[in-house]
Design a protein around this motif. Structure first.
Motif, PDB file in Angstrom:
ATOM      1  N   LYS A  76       0.853  -1.184   0.000  1.00 13.60           N
ATOM      2  CA  LYS A  76       0.000   0.000   0.000  1.00 13.60           C
ATOM      3  C   LYS A  76       0.889   1.235   0.000  1.00 13.60           C
ATOM      4  N   LYS A  77       0.457   2.250  -0.720  1.00  9.34           N
ATOM      5  CA  LYS A  77       1.236   3.487  -0.777  1.00  9.34           C
ATOM      6  C   LYS A  77       0.308   4.660  -1.032  1.00  9.34           C
ATOM      7  N   LYS A  78       0.566   5.767  -0.358  1.00  9.69           N
ATOM      8  CA  LYS A  78      -0.124   7.020  -0.632  1.00  9.69           C
ATOM      9  C   LYS A  78       0.933   8.002  -1.116  1.00  9.69           C
ATOM     10  N   ARG A  79       0.753   8.461  -2.322  1.00  9.61           N
ATOM     11  CA  ARG A  79       1.790   9.308  -2.909  1.00  9.61           C
ATOM     12  C   ARG A  79       1.922  10.632  -2.165  1.00  9.61           C
ATOM     13  N   ARG A  80       3.127  11.095  -2.094  1.00 12.04           N
ATOM     14  CA  ARG A  80       3.511  12.374  -1.473  1.00 12.04           C
ATOM     15  C   ARG A  80       3.209  12.432   0.021  1.00 12.04           C
ATOM     16  N   GLN A  81       2.894  11.329   0.665  1.00 11.18           N
ATOM     17  CA  GLN A  81       2.576  11.346   2.094  1.00 11.18           C
ATOM     18  C   GLN A  81       3.635  10.620   2.925  1.00 11.18           C
ATOM     19  N   GLY A  82       4.549   9.938   2.276  1.00 12.62           N
ATOM     20  CA  GLY A  82       5.555   9.179   3.007  1.00 12.62           C
ATOM     21  C   GLY A  82       4.972   7.924   3.643  1.00 12.62           C
ATOM     22  N   TYR A  83       3.889   7.416   3.092  1.00 14.09           N
ATOM     23  CA  TYR A  83       3.206   6.254   3.651  1.00 14.09           C
ATOM     24  C   TYR A  83       3.393   5.054   2.738  1.00 14.09           C
ATOM     25  N   GLN A  84       4.053   4.032   3.283  1.00 15.25           N
ATOM     26  CA  GLN A  84       4.223   2.780   2.569  1.00 15.25           C
ATOM     27  C   GLN A  84       4.090   1.633   3.557  1.00 15.25           C
ATOM     28  N   VAL A  85       3.340   0.605   3.179  1.00 15.56           N
ATOM     29  CA  VAL A  85       3.208  -0.592   4.004  1.00 15.56           C
ATOM     30  C   VAL A  85       3.381  -1.797   3.087  1.00 15.56           C
ATOM     31  N   LYS A  86       4.257  -2.700   3.470  1.00 18.37           N
ATOM     32  CA  LYS A  86       4.463  -3.917   2.696  1.00 18.37           C
ATOM     33  C   LYS A  86       4.222  -5.105   3.611  1.00 18.37           C
ATOM     34  N   LYS A  87       3.279  -5.966   3.213  1.00 19.10           N
ATOM     35  CA  LYS A  87       2.949  -7.151   3.996  1.00 19.10           C
ATOM     36  C   LYS A  87       2.938  -8.355   3.067  1.00 19.10           C
ATOM     37  N   GLY A  88       3.153  -9.510   3.629  1.00 21.01           N
ATOM     38  CA  GLY A  88       3.076 -10.752   2.872  1.00 21.01           C
ATOM     39  C   GLY A  88       2.039 -11.664   3.505  1.00 21.01           C
ATOM     40  N   HIS A  89       1.459 -12.545   2.684  1.00 17.87           N
ATOM     41  CA  HIS A  89       0.459 -13.481   3.188  1.00 17.87           C
ATOM     42  C   HIS A  89       0.627 -14.824   2.487  1.00 17.87           C
ATOM     43  N   ARG A  90       0.580 -15.912   3.266  1.00 21.83           N
ATOM     44  CA  ARG A  90       0.621 -17.265   2.714  1.00 21.83           C
ATOM     45  C   ARG A  90      -0.614 -18.005   3.209  1.00 21.83           C
ATOM     46  N   GLN A  91      -1.503 -18.353   2.286  1.00 26.70           N
ATOM     47  CA  GLN A  91      -2.753 -19.017   2.629  1.00 26.70           C
ATOM     48  C   GLN A  91      -2.515 -20.510   2.849  1.00 26.70           C
ATOM     49  N   MET A  92      -3.129 -21.050   3.893  1.00 18.80           N
ATOM     50  CA  MET A  92      -3.043 -22.479   4.179  1.00 18.80           C
ATOM     51  C   MET A  92      -3.967 -23.246   3.233  1.00 18.80           C
ATOM     52  N   TYR A  93      -3.553 -24.455   2.842  1.00 16.18           N
ATOM     53  CA  TYR A  93      -4.390 -25.291   1.991  1.00 16.18           C
ATOM     54  C   TYR A  93      -4.270 -26.752   2.390  1.00 16.18           C
ATOM     55  N   THR A  94      -5.225 -27.540   1.917  1.00 14.43           N
ATOM     56  CA  THR A  94      -5.213 -28.986   2.082  1.00 14.43           C
ATOM     57  C   THR A  94      -5.339 -29.596   0.695  1.00 14.43           C
ATOM     58  N   ALA A  95      -4.421 -30.485   0.344  1.00 14.44           N
ATOM     59  CA  ALA A  95      -4.490 -31.183  -0.937  1.00 14.44           C
ATOM     60  C   ALA A  95      -5.259 -32.482  -0.717  1.00 14.44           C
ATOM     61  N   LEU A  96      -6.289 -32.689  -1.534  1.00 16.80           N
ATOM     62  CA  LEU A  96      -7.150 -33.871  -1.409  1.00 16.80           C
ATOM     63  C   LEU A  96      -7.043 -34.732  -2.660  1.00 16.80           C
ATOM     64  N   ALA A  97      -7.039 -36.053  -2.452  1.00 15.82           N
ATOM     65  CA  ALA A  97      -7.135 -37.015  -3.553  1.00 15.82           C
ATOM     66  C   ALA A  97      -8.532 -37.619  -3.472  1.00 15.82           C
ATOM     67  N   ILE A  98      -9.336 -37.400  -4.503  1.00 15.07           N
ATOM     68  CA  ILE A  98     -10.727 -37.884  -4.506  1.00 15.07           C
ATOM     69  C   ILE A  98     -10.713 -39.389  -4.745  1.00 15.07           C
ATOM     70  N   GLU A  99     -11.353 -40.116  -3.836  1.00 14.19           N
ATOM     71  CA  GLU A  99     -11.385 -41.576  -3.946  1.00 14.19           C
ATOM     72  C   GLU A  99     -12.682 -42.070  -4.563  1.00 14.19           C
ATOM     73  N   THR A 100     -13.821 -41.723  -3.958  1.00 11.93           N
ATOM     74  CA  THR A 100     -15.103 -42.216  -4.471  1.00 11.93           C
ATOM     75  C   THR A 100     -16.160 -41.115  -4.439  1.00 11.93           C
ATOM     76  N   ILE A 101     -17.125 -41.253  -5.341  1.00 13.73           N
ATOM     77  CA  ILE A 101     -18.296 -40.384  -5.373  1.00 13.73           C
ATOM     78  C   ILE A 101     -19.500 -41.309  -5.278  1.00 13.73           C
ATOM     79  N   SER A 102     -20.309 -41.104  -4.252  1.00 18.05           N
ATOM     80  CA  SER A 102     -21.504 -41.941  -4.102  1.00 18.05           C
ATOM     81  C   SER A 102     -22.738 -41.062  -4.121  1.00 18.05           C
ATOM     82  N   ALA A 103     -23.722 -41.496  -4.904  1.00 23.59           N
ATOM     83  CA  ALA A 103     -24.964 -40.733  -5.005  1.00 23.59           C
ATOM     84  C   ALA A 103     -26.022 -41.497  -4.259  1.00 23.59           C
TER      85      ALA A 103
END
Length: 103
Positions: A76-103
């Motif tokens: 984030k930055k606001k020009r001519r104001q001397g304002y800068q913010v730098k952040k990082g984000h890493r989202q958590m995930y789960t990897a799934l292997a689909i085995e069966t589909i039952s209706a």
């Protein structure tokens, strides 16, 4: 045969044998997860559409990995104001292997 499921506020089209990354789910690697929010099931010519869910349908998946996505930089930055913010984000995930589909 394929199904459309909802997890983590998103919808995914899955088939048996697919691997996909979803928002973080509780469980360890190797655990089995049942996804009961099935919106649609297609089996050849047969189509079952839920309102909103298909009754009795479920997708069984196995947790393959618990990890974090690549880092996303938020700057984030606001020009001519001397304002800068730098952040990082890493989202958590789960990897799934689909085995069966039952209706």
């Amino acid at each position: 045969m394929y199904a459309i499921i909802r997890t983590g506020g998103k919808q995914y089209q899955v088939e048996a044998g697919d691997t996909l990354r979803v928002e973080k789910l509780q469980g360890e690697v190797g655990d089995t997860v049942e996804l009961a929010e099935v919106l649609l099931v297609v089996d050849g010519e047969t189509v079952k559409i839920g309102q909103p869910m298909v009754d009795g349908a479920k997708v069984v998946a196995k947790i393959v990995e618990q990890g974090r996505h690549k880092k996303v930089i938020v700057f984030k930055k606001k020009r001519r104001q001397g304002y800068q913010v730098k952040k990082g984000h890493r989202q958590m995930y789960t990897a799934l292997a689909i085995e069966t589909i039952s209706a």
